[in-house]
Design a protein around this motif. Sequence first.
Motif, PDB file in Angstrom:
ATOM      1  N   ILE A 121      42.957  34.342  40.853  1.00 35.00           N
ATOM      2  CA  ILE A 121      42.259  35.718  39.948  1.00 35.00           C
ATOM      3  C   ILE A 121      41.042  36.068  41.158  1.00 35.00           C
ATOM      4  O   ILE A 121      40.789  37.434  41.176  1.00 35.00           O
ATOM      5  N   VAL A 122      40.593  35.289  42.031  1.00 40.29           N
ATOM      6  CA  VAL A 122      39.302  35.720  42.826  1.00 40.29           C
ATOM      7  C   VAL A 122      40.268  36.491  43.938  1.00 40.29           C
ATOM      8  O   VAL A 122      39.405  37.584  44.223  1.00 40.29           O
ATOM      9  N   TYR A 123      41.210  36.231  44.381  1.00 41.75           N
ATOM     10  CA  TYR A 123      42.211  36.895  45.340  1.00 41.75           C
ATOM     11  C   TYR A 123      42.248  38.182  44.757  1.00 41.75           C
ATOM     12  O   TYR A 123      42.079  39.509  45.634  1.00 41.75           O
ATOM     13  N   ALA A 125      40.525  40.067  42.664  1.00 43.22           N
ATOM     14  CA  ALA A 125      39.246  40.755  42.228  1.00 43.22           C
ATOM     15  C   ALA A 125      38.822  41.043  43.719  1.00 43.22           C
ATOM     16  O   ALA A 125      38.561  42.258  44.053  1.00 43.22           O
ATOM     17  N   PHE A 126      39.068  40.333  44.733  1.00 39.47           N
ATOM     18  CA  PHE A 126      38.825  40.668  46.142  1.00 39.47           C
ATOM     19  C   PHE A 126      39.637  41.821  46.590  1.00 39.47           C
ATOM     20  O   PHE A 126      39.371  42.871  47.153  1.00 39.47           O
ATOM     21  N   PHE A 128      41.022  44.047  44.535  1.00 40.62           N
ATOM     22  CA  PHE A 128      40.584  45.197  43.665  1.00 40.62           C
ATOM     23  C   PHE A 128      39.492  45.814  44.379  1.00 40.62           C
ATOM     24  O   PHE A 128      39.074  47.312  44.647  1.00 40.62           O
ATOM     25  N   ILE A 129      38.640  44.987  45.063  1.00 34.88           N
ATOM     26  CA  ILE A 129      37.242  45.687  45.780  1.00 34.88           C
ATOM     27  C   ILE A 129      37.814  46.102  47.013  1.00 34.88           C
ATOM     28  O   ILE A 129      37.265  47.410  47.480  1.00 34.88           O
ATOM     29  N   LEU A 132      39.167  49.546  46.259  1.00 34.84           N
ATOM     30  CA  LEU A 132      38.184  50.649  45.845  1.00 34.84           C
ATOM     31  C   LEU A 132      37.649  51.076  47.081  1.00 34.84           C
ATOM     32  O   LEU A 132      37.178  52.122  47.356  1.00 34.84           O
ATOM     33  N   ALA A 133      37.291  50.141  48.080  1.00 34.07           N
ATOM     34  CA  ALA A 133      36.650  50.569  49.391  1.00 34.07           C
ATOM     35  C   ALA A 133      37.555  51.556  50.157  1.00 34.07           C
ATOM     36  O   ALA A 133      37.043  52.426  50.843  1.00 34.07           O
ATOM     37  N   LEU A 149      47.658  37.211  51.833  1.00 33.69           N
ATOM     38  CA  LEU A 149      46.300  36.609  51.988  1.00 33.69           C
ATOM     39  C   LEU A 149      46.509  35.016  51.320  1.00 33.69           C
ATOM     40  O   LEU A 149      46.135  34.128  51.721  1.00 33.69           O
ATOM     41  N   LEU A 216      48.187  41.338  38.948  1.00 29.86           N
ATOM     42  CA  LEU A 216      47.735  42.006  37.751  1.00 29.86           C
ATOM     43  C   LEU A 216      46.622  43.068  38.225  1.00 29.86           C
ATOM     44  O   LEU A 216      46.615  44.233  37.710  1.00 29.86           O
ATOM     45  N   PHE A 217      45.717  42.747  39.213  1.00 29.93           N
ATOM     46  CA  PHE A 217      44.814  43.652  39.463  1.00 29.93           C
ATOM     47  C   PHE A 217      45.324  44.580  40.597  1.00 29.93           C
ATOM     48  O   PHE A 217      45.122  45.743  40.958  1.00 29.93           O
TER      49      PHE A 217
END
Lengths: 286, 332, 251
Positions: A121-123, A125-126, A128-129, A132-133, A149, A216-217
């Motif tokens: 889930i943290v991967y 979120a990363f 997703f960031i 965005l970037a 990754l 999911l992200f």
Amino acid sequence: MKRRWTRRRITEDLMKAWMLSSFVIVAGCLGLILWTVVSRGLPALTWEMVSQTPKGGFYMGKEGGVLNAIIGSLYLASGGTFLALLISLPIALYLKTYLGKSNWGHYVRLSLDVLWGIPSIVYGAFGFILMLALGLRASLLAGIVVLGLIELPIMVRAMDEVIRRMPADLEHAALALGSTRLEVALNVVSRQMLPGIITAVLLAFGRGIGDAASVLFTAGYTDRIPTSLMQPTASLPLAVFFQLSTPYPAVQQRGYASAVILTIIVLLISLGSRWISARLNKYTIK
Amino acid sequence: MTDQNKTYTTQTNTQTEGRSSRPSSAARNWRDRSAQKTFLVITVFPLLLISAITIGLLWRSWPILTQYSLQELFLGSVWKPDEGLFGFLPFIMGTFWVTVVGVVLAVPPCLLIALYLSEYAHRLTRSIAKPLLDLLAAIPPVVYGVWGLLAIVPFVGKVVAPFSKQWLYSIPFLAVNQPTGFSILSAGIVLAVMIAPLVISVVYEVFTTVPNDLRHASLAIGATQWETIRYVVIPRVMPGIVAAVVLGASRAVGETIAVLMVVGNVSQVPGSIFDTAYPLPALIANNYGDMMSIPLYDSALMCAALVLLVVILIFNILSTVVLQRVLERRQV
Amino acid sequence: MEAHIQVRNLNAYYGKTQALKNINIEIPRRQITVIMGPSGCGKTTLLKTFNRFLELNDGASVTGEVLVDEQDIYAKDVDVTEVRKRVGLLAQRPAPLPMSIYENVAYGLHIHQMRKGKLEYKEAVKHYLEVAGLWDEVKKRLHEPATGLSIGQQQRLCLARGLAIEPEIILGDEPTSALDPISSQHIEKKLLELKSQYTTVVVTHTLRQAKRLADYAIFMYLGEVVEAGPAHAIFTNPQQERTRAYLEGLF
């Protein structure tokens, strides 16, 4: 010296019985998981499920299948595995031939173990960031990058384990014949590593195809089979998850069937890697 | 190292003289050195990735971290994003409870199985156990979730909860306030099975570092095997066992889909293992869809991911460092 | 001579390879018996059958009888921990348990519940450390980890630990081979002092040590007992050609 029922003997036998029953319980859980999923999912598993994409009204129980998710998952996991292999092969080779037990090798291994522990889930979120970037939308490409990754540490550590068991003599023999260390890495080590690489690839692929929280992200979900890297894609774990979240029993049934498909793929990979490494190990020097 | 290479170089020179088809040793050594540099860059990648993930999450959660005090965020128990209320306490407590229940359920059987495999089992049993554990580890989280939904939730709802309601209700943390079976206990059971293969195999590795001489010394004065385990084997590798448990806990903290499917997802501070909970990973996964539509919502969710990451990094680094120490002793 | 251990038709196997072939010997009470022979002849294997240690090897098996005081230790209803309590072992390399010096000696007393109360334990630990000749060296640091001792001290600690459970028989598996000469001498001296109280069986690969220690000697070759008898007879007038060759240093 006759055996008597002393407190010591009873403790010994009780502990042993407790150990055995724990073993049986955990092994039983494996059987229970497989049986539960298969017995509920198999009745709904039709040819239509694996050969068609969702048609209109699929999520209300009308016709269609989860081919989009099957293909999507295979794309995602293959892409991620390929990407991970590109990076992990040099890392594993370098760890073996140049670093050995040096301090830097120690830190690299530590960082890989830490990466392995970061939850998906943290991967996600990363990822997703990152999207965005870079101004990306949820897409096959983004999913592949994040899965790559996630699979990276699994793959390097699996290879590293196999290489570490390789005898140093072989490498020294090659060095003594005048090879440079690069040549040792490319010719001797990588040939010896082949079973390890294959096992690692299959292990990572299995982990990638089962991962839900990260795609999911990053990969989104769609009823179509993607035709380019920039399109979003469905995946099997999410197909299971979404179908189970609907209130219609017929759709939930299909969710169970999708879980059976996923389980079968993962089990085939797991058994296959065992078989392949057992076969290939015959031809390498241990 | 370079000295070694030089000696090899001179040898190679004499050997390859007159064979022009092979690249000269100078070229080969240059290639070796440049490859070494390229490889070195690639090994930095894992470290870079960890830093990038941390910095990225910090960057995206910075807005909420600066606009609210840490006290408001981590001790506040009201979560109403539309009204600008971001209290993480229910989610942190949810994660805490689910993890603790999972680890408590997993540790005793995992230790016993690892002991059985390292101290008692025949080679044949060991060779059966290994693939079984591998299979258990290979099952995807979502399939664990399906199992939890189909087997564990009904079991807890129909068997364990009524039993507890009848007999154990006065014990703190065991009160039954809702009968659905979607609960911390269900999530804990699923998690316990999920982390079992990892914990068993790491603890097993740890036990194999105990030299046989020590076991024999204890057996030679007439100790039973269990006494040998209790007084010799376990004390010798205690730090490794603790590290393995912490490693298992860190896996449990981050598990998302399987927990999400069985834990109920109601934002409240739980008071019993039969209550529903809403752990941090479930919060992130359930709300990613709307997070761009409400101000600061995305920042709040990234902050939740950051909290997870920090906890897991601490757990992981501690346990990995200890384990590397313990496992290296085997070679000595 | 009164036999303390009687070995009858003993065979031992590692998997399919036979390590001991039809052994029939008797070991005299309260004397030092030395088992000697070239490496790989099965002398350690034979020793390990006396405290049922052979079964700790995966795939090892034993047929025949080993009688201690006329009682077969391989009989079905025998408690192996009781056997090992009566037959102590001094291993090749000292293996101090991961606890303090005091606890190492008290360990056997504790698991067999041979003493009651702190005072009795303290006295017993002191007594056996004195018997092993270690008390004066360690009395000020009884509660430090045993691994801090020198290797020679560790071996004497293991002797004290073994004696504390009051065995009747002491087995020594090349007990001095890992030690320096002075420590070896210490251990040998202790074994000679203790022989009036214990039946001692020592495996050794050095002939000179065998001659210094032995009251009774057994010579083994390729898994068989070639010759056994009173030490002076074996060393001065061996009956077998192979024994003679070994004593003359031919292999």
